[in-house]
Design a protein around this motif. Structure first.
Motif, PDB file in Angstrom:
ATOM      1  N   ARG A   6       0.832  -1.191   0.000  1.00 15.12           N
ATOM      2  CA  ARG A   6       0.000   0.000   0.000  1.00 15.12           C
ATOM      3  C   ARG A   6       0.868   1.242   0.000  1.00 15.12           C
ATOM      4  NH1 ARG A   6      -5.350  -0.812   1.209  1.00 15.12           N
ATOM      5  NH2 ARG A   6      -5.838  -2.986   1.644  1.00 15.12           N
ATOM      6  N   CYS A   7       0.347   2.283  -0.570  1.00 22.08           N
ATOM      7  CA  CYS A   7       1.056   3.547  -0.594  1.00 22.08           C
ATOM      8  C   CYS A   7       1.187   4.081   0.833  1.00 22.08           C
ATOM      9  CB  CYS A   7       0.295   4.550  -1.464  1.00 22.08           C
ATOM     10  SG  CYS A   7       1.035   6.192  -1.444  1.00 22.08           S
ATOM     11  N   PRO A   8       2.388   4.462   1.250  1.00 27.67           N
ATOM     12  CA  PRO A   8       2.580   4.949   2.616  1.00 27.67           C
ATOM     13  C   PRO A   8       1.877   6.282   2.871  1.00 27.67           C
ATOM     14  CG  PRO A   8       4.584   5.243   1.329  1.00 27.67           C
ATOM     15  CD  PRO A   8       3.632   4.434   0.481  1.00 27.67           C
ATOM     16  N   ASP A   9       1.570   7.012   1.839  1.00 31.35           N
ATOM     17  CA  ASP A   9       0.915   8.310   1.999  1.00 31.35           C
ATOM     18  C   ASP A   9      -0.602   8.201   1.929  1.00 31.35           C
ATOM     19  OD1 ASP A   9       3.346   9.635   2.240  1.00 31.35           O
ATOM     20  OD2 ASP A   9       3.550   9.820   0.069  1.00 31.35           O
ATOM     21  N   CYS A  10      -1.106   7.407   0.978  1.00 32.47           N
ATOM     22  CA  CYS A  10      -2.548   7.355   0.731  1.00 32.47           C
ATOM     23  C   CYS A  10      -3.206   6.123   1.335  1.00 32.47           C
ATOM     24  CB  CYS A  10      -2.833   7.371  -0.770  1.00 32.47           C
ATOM     25  SG  CYS A  10      -1.948   8.647  -1.668  1.00 32.47           S
ATOM     26  N   GLY A  11      -2.440   5.058   1.544  1.00 29.48           N
ATOM     27  CA  GLY A  11      -3.007   3.842   2.108  1.00 29.48           C
ATOM     28  C   GLY A  11      -3.799   3.011   1.122  1.00 29.48           C
ATOM     29  N   ALA A  54       2.902   1.397  -8.676  1.00 29.47           N
ATOM     30  CA  ALA A  54       2.564   2.814  -8.666  1.00 29.47           C
ATOM     31  C   ALA A  54       1.280   3.034  -7.894  1.00 29.47           C
ATOM     32  CB  ALA A  54       2.406   3.343 -10.087  1.00 29.47           C
ATOM     33  N   CYS A  55       1.236   4.137  -7.164  1.00 32.05           N
ATOM     34  CA  CYS A  55       0.022   4.521  -6.451  1.00 32.05           C
ATOM     35  C   CYS A  55      -0.904   5.240  -7.419  1.00 32.05           C
ATOM     36  CB  CYS A  55       0.377   5.434  -5.284  1.00 32.05           C
ATOM     37  SG  CYS A  55      -1.093   6.137  -4.489  1.00 32.05           S
ATOM     38  N   PRO A  56      -2.159   4.768  -7.543  1.00 33.21           N
ATOM     39  CA  PRO A  56      -3.088   5.420  -8.465  1.00 33.21           C
ATOM     40  C   PRO A  56      -3.553   6.789  -7.965  1.00 33.21           C
ATOM     41  CG  PRO A  56      -4.210   3.676  -7.274  1.00 33.21           C
ATOM     42  CD  PRO A  56      -2.754   3.593  -6.883  1.00 33.21           C
ATOM     43  N   GLU A  57      -3.363   7.072  -6.688  1.00 34.81           N
ATOM     44  CA  GLU A  57      -3.820   8.344  -6.130  1.00 34.81           C
ATOM     45  C   GLU A  57      -2.794   9.453  -6.323  1.00 34.81           C
ATOM     46  OE1 GLU A  57      -6.745   9.094  -4.666  1.00 34.81           O
ATOM     47  OE2 GLU A  57      -7.492   7.079  -5.135  1.00 34.81           O
ATOM     48  N   CYS A  58      -1.559   9.203  -5.857  1.00 32.68           N
ATOM     49  CA  CYS A  58      -0.575  10.283  -5.860  1.00 32.68           C
ATOM     50  C   CYS A  58       0.550  10.060  -6.874  1.00 32.68           C
ATOM     51  CB  CYS A  58       0.023  10.468  -4.468  1.00 32.68           C
ATOM     52  SG  CYS A  58       1.063   9.097  -3.930  1.00 32.68           S
ATOM     53  N   GLY A  59       0.595   8.870  -7.478  1.00 34.99           N
ATOM     54  CA  GLY A  59       1.595   8.639  -8.513  1.00 34.99           C
ATOM     55  C   GLY A  59       2.945   8.190  -7.998  1.00 34.99           C
TER      56      GLY A  59
HETATM   57 ZN   LIG Z   1      -0.280   7.513  -2.829  1.00 35.75          ZN
END
Ligand SMILES: [Zn+2]
Length: 67
Positions: A6-11, A54-59
């Motif tokens: 999981r993205c550490p920023d967006c989860g 890749a994170c789909p939210e923040c890239g």
């Molecule tokens: Zn993210």
């Protein structure tokens, strides 16, 4: 890897993406582990494939070395 990272920023779950180099070669990481067998005795080091996510939210893009 047990679960999708999981993205550490967006989860949110990070998706597999592809990264291509200009010469078309895949990405690998070299570890300090010696290869088994003849290649190891020749001083060849272990090489692992890398899976980009890749994170789909923040890239954010992260690279994971496969086991
Ligand atoms: Zn993210």
């Amino acid at each position: 890897m047990d679960a999708d990272p999981r993205c550490p920023d967006c989860g949110v779950t990070m998706e597999r993406v592809k990264i291509h180099t200009g010469d078309g070669l895949g990405l690998h990481v070299k570890t300090d582990e010696k290869r088994s067998g003849l290649l190891g005795s020749l001083g060849m080091k272990e090489s692992r494939k890398v899976t980009p996510r890749a994170c789909p939210e923040c890239g954010l893009v992260r690279l994971y070395a496969e086991e």
